[in-house]
Design a protein around this motif. Structure first.
Motif, mmCIF file in Angstrom:
data_model
loop_
_atom_site.group_PDB
_atom_site.id
_atom_site.type_symbol
_atom_site.label_atom_id
_atom_site.label_comp_id
_atom_site.label_asym_id
_atom_site.label_seq_id
_atom_site.Cartn_x
_atom_site.Cartn_y
_atom_site.Cartn_z
ATOM 1 N N SER A 1 48.110 33.621 36.851
ATOM 2 C CA SER A 1 47.449 34.280 35.722
ATOM 3 C C SER A 1 45.986 33.856 35.623
ATOM 4 C CB SER A 1 48.166 33.948 34.415
ATOM 5 O OG SER A 1 49.446 34.510 34.396
ATOM 6 N N LEU A 2 45.729 32.576 35.806
ATOM 7 C CA LEU A 2 44.353 32.073 35.778
ATOM 8 C C LEU A 2 43.506 32.764 36.840
ATOM 9 C CD1 LEU A 2 42.275 29.958 34.703
ATOM 10 C CD2 LEU A 2 43.141 28.431 36.504
ATOM 11 N N VAL A 3 44.035 32.867 38.036
ATOM 12 C CA VAL A 3 43.306 33.505 39.142
ATOM 13 C C VAL A 3 43.079 34.985 38.846
ATOM 14 C CG1 VAL A 3 43.475 34.165 41.581
ATOM 15 C CG2 VAL A 3 44.029 31.826 40.872
ATOM 16 N N GLU A 4 44.087 35.676 38.369
ATOM 17 C CA GLU A 4 43.945 37.104 38.047
ATOM 18 C C GLU A 4 42.874 37.319 36.974
ATOM 19 O OE1 GLU A 4 45.083 39.970 39.366
ATOM 20 O OE2 GLU A 4 45.955 38.736 40.947
ATOM 21 N N ARG A 5 42.910 36.520 35.928
ATOM 22 C CA ARG A 5 41.930 36.664 34.848
ATOM 23 C C ARG A 5 40.530 36.299 35.342
ATOM 24 N NH1 ARG A 5 42.842 40.350 32.303
ATOM 25 N NH2 ARG A 5 41.360 39.690 30.730
ATOM 26 N N PHE A 6 40.411 35.251 36.143
ATOM 27 C CA PHE A 6 39.118 34.860 36.700
ATOM 28 C C PHE A 6 38.503 36.027 37.470
ATOM 29 C CE2 PHE A 6 36.808 33.575 40.504
ATOM 30 C CZ PHE A 6 35.726 32.912 39.931
ATOM 31 N N PRO B 1 29.020 42.010 33.579
ATOM 32 C CA PRO B 1 27.662 42.019 34.126
ATOM 33 C C PRO B 1 27.082 40.607 34.246
ATOM 34 C CG PRO B 1 27.704 43.001 31.922
ATOM 35 C CD PRO B 1 29.126 42.734 32.308
ATOM 36 N N GLU B 2 27.588 39.685 33.439
ATOM 37 C CA GLU B 2 27.110 38.298 33.503
ATOM 38 C C GLU B 2 27.498 37.605 34.804
ATOM 39 O OE1 GLU B 2 28.339 38.911 29.091
ATOM 40 O OE2 GLU B 2 29.033 39.573 31.062
ATOM 41 N N ALA B 3 28.344 38.241 35.601
ATOM 42 C CA ALA B 3 28.809 37.637 36.852
ATOM 43 C C ALA B 3 28.399 38.450 38.078
ATOM 44 C CB ALA B 3 30.324 37.482 36.813
ATOM 45 N N LYS B 4 27.384 39.292 37.947
ATOM 46 C CA LYS B 4 27.066 40.215 39.044
ATOM 47 C C LYS B 4 26.607 39.514 40.315
ATOM 48 C CE LYS B 4 22.364 41.284 37.584
ATOM 49 N NZ LYS B 4 21.429 42.318 37.204
ATOM 50 N N PHE C 1 31.520 30.201 34.091
ATOM 51 C CA PHE C 1 31.678 31.109 32.956
ATOM 52 C C PHE C 1 32.992 31.896 33.073
ATOM 53 C CE2 PHE C 1 30.879 35.461 31.290
ATOM 54 C CZ PHE C 1 30.739 35.159 29.942
ATOM 55 N N CYS C 2 33.227 32.491 34.236
ATOM 56 C CA CYS C 2 34.447 33.285 34.434
ATOM 57 C C CYS C 2 35.693 32.409 34.411
ATOM 58 C CB CYS C 2 34.366 34.046 35.754
ATOM 59 S SG CYS C 2 33.099 35.328 35.775
ATOM 60 N N MET C 3 35.603 31.230 35.005
ATOM 61 C CA MET C 3 36.766 30.338 35.036
ATOM 62 C C MET C 3 37.087 29.818 33.633
ATOM 63 S SD MET C 3 39.163 29.243 36.962
ATOM 64 C CE MET C 3 38.658 29.424 38.662
ATOM 65 N N ARG C 4 36.066 29.513 32.861
ATOM 66 C CA ARG C 4 36.324 29.057 31.488
ATOM 67 C C ARG C 4 36.953 30.161 30.651
ATOM 68 N NH1 ARG C 4 31.047 25.539 29.643
ATOM 69 N NH2 ARG C 4 31.454 23.748 30.992
#
Length: 131
Positions: A21-26, A34-37, A96-99
């Protein structure tokens, strides 16, 4: 299972199901925000291989089965990422994405705090470019 094994971050966040689930959400956040482009740009269009490898790495890193090591050997994360430009901006986007993803996984607050610090340290270690 011993008491020590039961108290790993892996088990406290739900074992395989929690890590998946963590990996899927990440990757959902990385792929859509857009903050992760810049982070998204260094990944292949098809994220399935990246998802599989991150799941296998996190499984062992969080105290579960060492799936990555069993299939690929020692992670040597920094070395494996040398072909990608990982600067402070990409590092921050990964964190950011992992948090964001980690807040969607049920786990004790103390475990989340410890994982957050470990993720920050791991991401900083991956920096291999100035800009």
């Amino acid at each position: 299972m011993t008491d020590v094994q039961q108290q790993t971050p892996y088990t406290l966040m739900g074992g395989e199901k929690g890590v998946l689930s963590l990996v899927e959400r990440f990757y959902f956040y990385m792929d859509t925000l857009p903050e992760a482009k810049e982070l998204r740009a260094i990944h292949a269009p098809d994220l399935s291989s990246a998802k599989d490898k991150l799941f296998k790495f996190l499984s062992g890193w969080l105290g579960g089965p060492d799936l990555f090591i069993q299939q690929y050997g020692h992670p040597r994360l920094r070395q494996r990422h040398f072909s990608f430009k990982v600067n402070q901006q990409v590092r921050d986007q990964w964190v950011f994405c992992m948090r964001k993803a980690s807040y969607e996984i049920a786990m004790p607050d103390e475990v989340r705090k410890n994982i957050k610090q470990a993720i920050d340290d791991l991401a900083t270690h991956m920096i291999n470019a100035d800009s």
